[in-house]
Write an enzyme that holds these catalytic residues in place. Structure first.
Site, PDB file in Angstrom:
ATOM      1  N   GLU A  52      29.896 110.388 -21.512  1.00  0.00           N
ATOM      2  CA  GLU A  52      30.564 111.388 -20.669  1.00  0.00           C
ATOM      3  C   GLU A  52      29.550 112.275 -19.966  1.00  0.00           C
ATOM      4  O   GLU A  52      29.688 112.625 -18.789  1.00  0.00           O
ATOM      5  CB  GLU A  52      31.491 112.271 -21.503  1.00  0.00           C
ATOM      6  CG  GLU A  52      32.588 111.543 -22.252  1.00  0.00           C
ATOM      7  CD  GLU A  52      32.146 111.117 -23.633  1.00  0.00           C
ATOM      8  OE1 GLU A  52      30.991 110.659 -23.807  1.00  0.00           O
ATOM      9  OE2 GLU A  52      32.966 111.193 -24.559  1.00  0.00           O
ATOM     10  N   ALA A 154      27.010  76.205 -39.638  1.00  0.00           N
ATOM     11  CA  ALA A 154      27.026  75.051 -38.737  1.00  0.00           C
ATOM     12  C   ALA A 154      27.261  73.812 -39.576  1.00  0.00           C
ATOM     13  O   ALA A 154      26.614  73.642 -40.616  1.00  0.00           O
ATOM     14  CB  ALA A 154      25.711  74.921 -37.989  1.00  0.00           C
ATOM     15  N   SER A 168      18.679  68.846 -42.814  1.00  0.00           N
ATOM     16  CA  SER A 168      19.703  69.461 -41.941  1.00  0.00           C
ATOM     17  C   SER A 168      19.200  69.631 -40.514  1.00  0.00           C
ATOM     18  O   SER A 168      19.769  70.379 -39.740  1.00  0.00           O
ATOM     19  CB  SER A 168      20.065  70.836 -42.501  1.00  0.00           C
ATOM     20  OG  SER A 168      18.915  71.678 -42.430  1.00  0.00           O
ATOM     21  N   TRP A 170      18.633  68.191 -36.759  1.00  0.00           N
ATOM     22  CA  TRP A 170      19.431  69.386 -36.616  1.00  0.00           C
ATOM     23  C   TRP A 170      20.887  68.961 -36.579  1.00  0.00           C
ATOM     24  O   TRP A 170      21.208  67.878 -36.118  1.00  0.00           O
ATOM     25  CB  TRP A 170      19.055  70.126 -35.318  1.00  0.00           C
ATOM     26  CG  TRP A 170      17.729  70.812 -35.412  1.00  0.00           C
ATOM     27  CD1 TRP A 170      16.538  70.326 -34.993  1.00  0.00           C
ATOM     28  CD2 TRP A 170      17.467  72.099 -35.977  1.00  0.00           C
ATOM     29  NE1 TRP A 170      15.538  71.240 -35.263  1.00  0.00           N
ATOM     30  CE2 TRP A 170      16.085  72.322 -35.875  1.00  0.00           C
ATOM     31  CE3 TRP A 170      18.259  73.088 -36.556  1.00  0.00           C
ATOM     32  CZ2 TRP A 170      15.474  73.493 -36.311  1.00  0.00           C
ATOM     33  CZ3 TRP A 170      17.640  74.223 -37.002  1.00  0.00           C
ATOM     34  CH2 TRP A 170      16.273  74.437 -36.883  1.00  0.00           C
ATOM     35  N   ARG A 184      21.506  86.760 -33.354  1.00  0.00           N
ATOM     36  CA  ARG A 184      20.456  87.442 -34.110  1.00  0.00           C
ATOM     37  C   ARG A 184      19.939  88.646 -33.322  1.00  0.00           C
ATOM     38  O   ARG A 184      19.648  89.690 -33.880  1.00  0.00           O
ATOM     39  CB  ARG A 184      19.293  86.479 -34.393  1.00  0.00           C
ATOM     40  CG  ARG A 184      19.658  85.338 -35.343  1.00  0.00           C
ATOM     41  CD  ARG A 184      18.449  84.461 -35.595  1.00  0.00           C
ATOM     42  NE  ARG A 184      18.742  83.375 -36.539  1.00  0.00           N
ATOM     43  CZ  ARG A 184      17.841  82.500 -36.938  1.00  0.00           C
ATOM     44  NH1 ARG A 184      16.582  82.566 -36.486  1.00  0.00           N
ATOM     45  NH2 ARG A 184      18.171  81.542 -37.778  1.00  0.00           N
ATOM     46  N   LEU A 204      13.831  82.956 -39.384  1.00  0.00           N
ATOM     47  CA  LEU A 204      14.933  83.915 -39.210  1.00  0.00           C
ATOM     48  C   LEU A 204      14.585  84.996 -38.187  1.00  0.00           C
ATOM     49  O   LEU A 204      15.062  86.129 -38.280  1.00  0.00           O
ATOM     50  CB  LEU A 204      15.347  84.542 -40.555  1.00  0.00           C
ATOM     51  CG  LEU A 204      15.822  83.523 -41.609  1.00  0.00           C
ATOM     52  CD1 LEU A 204      16.232  84.249 -42.872  1.00  0.00           C
ATOM     53  CD2 LEU A 204      16.946  82.652 -41.070  1.00  0.00           C
ATOM     54  N   GLY A 299      30.049  81.440 -49.840  1.00  0.00           N
ATOM     55  CA  GLY A 299      31.150  81.405 -50.813  1.00  0.00           C
ATOM     56  C   GLY A 299      31.297  82.726 -51.530  1.00  0.00           C
ATOM     57  O   GLY A 299      32.414  83.221 -51.731  1.00  0.00           O
ATOM     58  N   SER A 300      30.166  83.366 -51.844  1.00  0.00           N
ATOM     59  CA  SER A 300      30.276  84.635 -52.602  1.00  0.00           C
ATOM     60  C   SER A 300      30.763  85.767 -51.705  1.00  0.00           C
ATOM     61  O   SER A 300      31.496  86.639 -52.153  1.00  0.00           O
ATOM     62  CB  SER A 300      28.933  84.992 -53.250  1.00  0.00           C
ATOM     63  OG  SER A 300      27.909  84.961 -52.301  1.00  0.00           O
TER      64      SER A 300
HETATM   65  N1  AI9 Z   1      20.341  73.244 -39.373  1.00  0.00           N
HETATM   66  C1  AI9 Z   1      21.060  74.080 -38.556  1.00  0.00           C
HETATM   67  C2  AI9 Z   1      21.187  75.435 -38.902  1.00  0.00           C
HETATM   68  N2  AI9 Z   1      20.544  75.880 -40.032  1.00  0.00           N
HETATM   69  C3  AI9 Z   1      20.555  77.135 -40.393  1.00  0.00           C
HETATM   70  C4  AI9 Z   1      19.647  77.545 -41.532  1.00  0.00           C
HETATM   71  O1  AI9 Z   1      19.784  78.921 -41.819  1.00  0.00           O
HETATM   72  C5  AI9 Z   1      18.194  77.326 -41.076  1.00  0.00           C
HETATM   73  O2  AI9 Z   1      17.349  77.540 -42.154  1.00  0.00           O
HETATM   74  C6  AI9 Z   1      17.803  78.371 -40.043  1.00  0.00           C
HETATM   75  O3  AI9 Z   1      18.640  78.301 -38.955  1.00  0.00           O
HETATM   76  C7  AI9 Z   1      16.397  78.118 -39.553  1.00  0.00           C
HETATM   77  O4  AI9 Z   1      15.985  79.337 -39.038  1.00  0.00           O
HETATM   78  P1  AI9 Z   1      14.744  79.452 -38.016  1.00  0.00           P
HETATM   79  O5  AI9 Z   1      15.136  78.617 -36.832  1.00  0.00           O
HETATM   80  O6  AI9 Z   1      13.561  78.884 -38.762  1.00  0.00           O
HETATM   81  O7  AI9 Z   1      14.649  80.907 -37.717  1.00  0.00           O
HETATM   82  N3  AI9 Z   1      21.917  76.265 -38.121  1.00  0.00           N
HETATM   83  C8  AI9 Z   1      22.510  75.807 -36.968  1.00  0.00           C
HETATM   84  O8  AI9 Z   1      23.159  76.571 -36.251  1.00  0.00           O
HETATM   85  N4  AI9 Z   1      22.406  74.496 -36.625  1.00  0.00           N
HETATM   86  C9  AI9 Z   1      21.701  73.619 -37.365  1.00  0.00           C
HETATM   87  O9  AI9 Z   1      21.606  72.440 -37.003  1.00  0.00           O
HETATM   88  N1  AOF Z   2      28.452 107.451 -28.452  1.00  0.00           N
HETATM   89  C1  AOF Z   2      29.415 108.379 -28.102  1.00  0.00           C
HETATM   90  C2  AOF Z   2      30.182 109.033 -29.095  1.00  0.00           C
HETATM   91  N2  AOF Z   2      29.958 108.733 -30.416  1.00  0.00           N
HETATM   92  C3  AOF Z   2      30.547 109.533 -31.467  1.00  0.00           C
HETATM   93  O1  AOF Z   2      29.617 110.549 -31.873  1.00  0.00           O
HETATM   94  C4  AOF Z   2      28.916 110.116 -33.048  1.00  0.00           C
HETATM   95  C5  AOF Z   2      27.420 110.172 -32.805  1.00  0.00           C
HETATM   96  O2  AOF Z   2      27.121 111.509 -32.429  1.00  0.00           O
HETATM   97  P1  AOF Z   2      25.578 111.865 -32.085  1.00  0.00           P
HETATM   98  O3  AOF Z   2      24.855 111.774 -33.405  1.00  0.00           O
HETATM   99  O4  AOF Z   2      25.663 113.246 -31.503  1.00  0.00           O
HETATM  100  O5  AOF Z   2      25.110 110.825 -31.085  1.00  0.00           O
HETATM  101  C6  AOF Z   2      29.374 108.676 -33.289  1.00  0.00           C
HETATM  102  O6  AOF Z   2      29.448 108.408 -34.689  1.00  0.00           O
HETATM  103  C7  AOF Z   2      30.759 108.663 -32.685  1.00  0.00           C
HETATM  104  O7  AOF Z   2      31.720 109.234 -33.554  1.00  0.00           O
HETATM  105  N3  AOF Z   2      31.134 109.943 -28.730  1.00  0.00           N
HETATM  106  C8  AOF Z   2      31.307 110.280 -27.412  1.00  0.00           C
HETATM  107  O8  AOF Z   2      32.093 111.173 -27.115  1.00  0.00           O
HETATM  108  N4  AOF Z   2      30.601 109.647 -26.419  1.00  0.00           N
HETATM  109  C9  AOF Z   2      29.659 108.701 -26.721  1.00  0.00           C
HETATM  110  O9  AOF Z   2      29.033 108.174 -25.793  1.00  0.00           O
HETATM  111 ZN    ZN Z   3      30.145 112.785 -27.299  1.00  0.00          ZN
END
Ligand code: AI9
Ligand code: AOF
Ligand code: ZN
Length: 362
Positions: A52, A154, A168, A170, A184, A204, A299-300
């Site tokens: 604003e 994937a 894996s 790819w 990422r 990663l 899964g977890s």
């Molecule tokens: N094996 C595949 C994936 N594999 C995902 C695994 O997390 C793999 O270890 C990381 O993606 C590797 O990370 P970095 O490239 O070394 O940063 N993910 C995908 O989306 N496609 C695939 O084919």
């Molecule tokens: N970014 C944003 C808002 N963000 C609000 O204000 C909090 C962050 O406040 P501050 O630490 O002062 O930046 C944020 O958690 C959310 O509640 N509000 C707004 O009016 N306009 C803005 O553009």
């Molecule tokens: Zn604000």
């Protein structure tokens, strides 16, 4: 243009700051006088002026009698910046159109109320669902006080994340994998289990043609089995090793470095307590956590009902055999208990599908 069109513009300006305003929300504002846009702005970075303020500064005295469209209720508290509600009142606008109220307990309707008290017309709820979706991450973080958890996996068409041999590389295409690097780039942190580190030795990091920002790497490794040579221990991004309370102190010391932190959390039947972990990550201002696997970790998170968004990449290839599926863990005993996903979207990257959905929480 009508209210919805001006609000759409404010949303577009806001979403252009994707991933850069954390731990603040993305917010856009447009000032319109007599059908003409006289000011616009977005919140660019936490600690800097709010949307604003930028828009009203640009409008100057053309704000007199104008309407301001803002995607989030003007704040009413002193955070790192002064309250926008006061700035809006001083500006002389005669109408304020808001997409969504601010659930931050510090604001929560007080901003709109203060503006109404000053005799200014306030309209709320214009394109509210779009505004909520845009700030899904911040909304979860500010209301649940934990990072928004985005699960990405994937698999082949026959549901495997690796061959029975563990290989894996790819599954998905170069363009699908590049899309993952754009995830990422948005994320504050990326999490994998020690199984993935031992199997793939991933970096990663974010490797996009235009560079991109690498998230904090979080490795679930209860007994600190990670080898010193693991690439995720490199200096290109901070790394947090998450282990249990009785991990070997000597190993903890040997792993700690300029960029490597060891975080000890409680265990739940032998596995890291994810609620405690997320609380610790939130304290480190992590609001978007990308969980990249493997099957046990996914899964977890499902068992703990901590998944807020799922993106499953499906490659049209068949590997066969008894390789792992994307989610292990306990799972549910009846299909009727399966987590139902809503707001489904499907994108294609070459021949790969990316199916995104949100667990439907009653
Ligand atoms: N094996 C595949 C994936 N594999 C995902 C695994 O997390 C793999 O270890 C990381 O993606 C590797 O990370 P970095 O490239 O070394 O940063 N993910 C995908 O989306 N496609 C695939 O084919
Ligand atoms: N970014 C944003 C808002 N963000 C609000 O204000 C909090 C962050 O406040 P501050 O630490 O002062 O930046 C944020 O958690 C959310 O509640 N509000 C707004 O009016 N306009 C803005 O553009
Ligand atoms: Zn604000």
């Amino acid at each position: 243009m009508n209210d919805q069109q001006f609000m759409k513009l404010a949303l577009q300006i806001a979403s252009a700051t994707n991933g850069r305003t954390w731990p603040n929300p993305m917010v856009g504002a447009v000032v319109v006088n007599n059908g003409q846009i006289v000011g616009m702005g977005a919140h660019l970075k936490a600690g800097e002026p709010h949307a604003e303020v930028h828009a009203l500064n640009m409008a100057g005295d053309k704000a007199l009698g104008a309407t301001i469209y803002v995607t989030l209720e003007p704040c009413s508290h002193y955070g790192r910046t002064p309250p926008c509600a006061d700035r809006v009142i001083q500006s002389g606008v005669s109408r304020v159109v808001i997409a969504m109220l601010d659930p931050n307990p510090l604001v929560a309707g007080q901003g709109a109320e203060r503006i109404r008290q000053a005799g200014i017309e306030v309209v709320t709820g214009v394109l509210e669902s779009e505004a909520r979706r845009m700030n899904e991450v911040w909304l979860t973080a500010i209301t649940k006080r934990r990072p928004f958890v985005w699960m990405k996996a994937a698999m082949t068409l026959d549901g495997k994340i690796a061959a029975r041999t563990g290989d894996s590389k790819w599954i998905t295409s170069e363009s699908a994998r590049q899309e993952v690097h754009r995830y990422r780039d948005q994320a504050d942190a990326i999490l994998v289990g020690i199984g993935t580190v031992l199997a793939d030795d991933p970096q990663l990091t974010t490797r996009l043609p235009e560079g991109g920002r690498s998230p904090v790497r979080v490795i679930l490794d209860t007994h600190l089995r990670i080898p010193e040579s693991a690439r995720v221990l490199g200096p290109e991004a901070p790394t947090i090793l998450v282990c249990g309370p009785n991990a070997d102190p000597a190993k903890i010391r040997s792993l700690q470095s300029q960029t490597v932190d060891v975080l000890q959390v409680g265990l739940d039947n032998g596995k890291v307590n994810l609620h405690q972990l997320l609380d610790q990550l939130y304290r480190r201002q992590i609001t978007l956590l990308l969980v990249e696997g493997g099957a046990e970790v996914h899964g977890s998170f499902l068992d703990a009902e901590l998944i807020d968004k799922v993106t499953m990449f499906v490659a049209p290839k068949l590997i066969g055999g008894t390789g792992p599926s994307p989610l292990a863990g306990n799972g549910f005993s009846r299909m009727s208990d399966a987590v139902q996903l809503q707001n489904i979207s499907v994108e294609m990257f070459d021949n790969d599908l990316a199916v995104t959905g949100y667990p439907d929480r009653q």
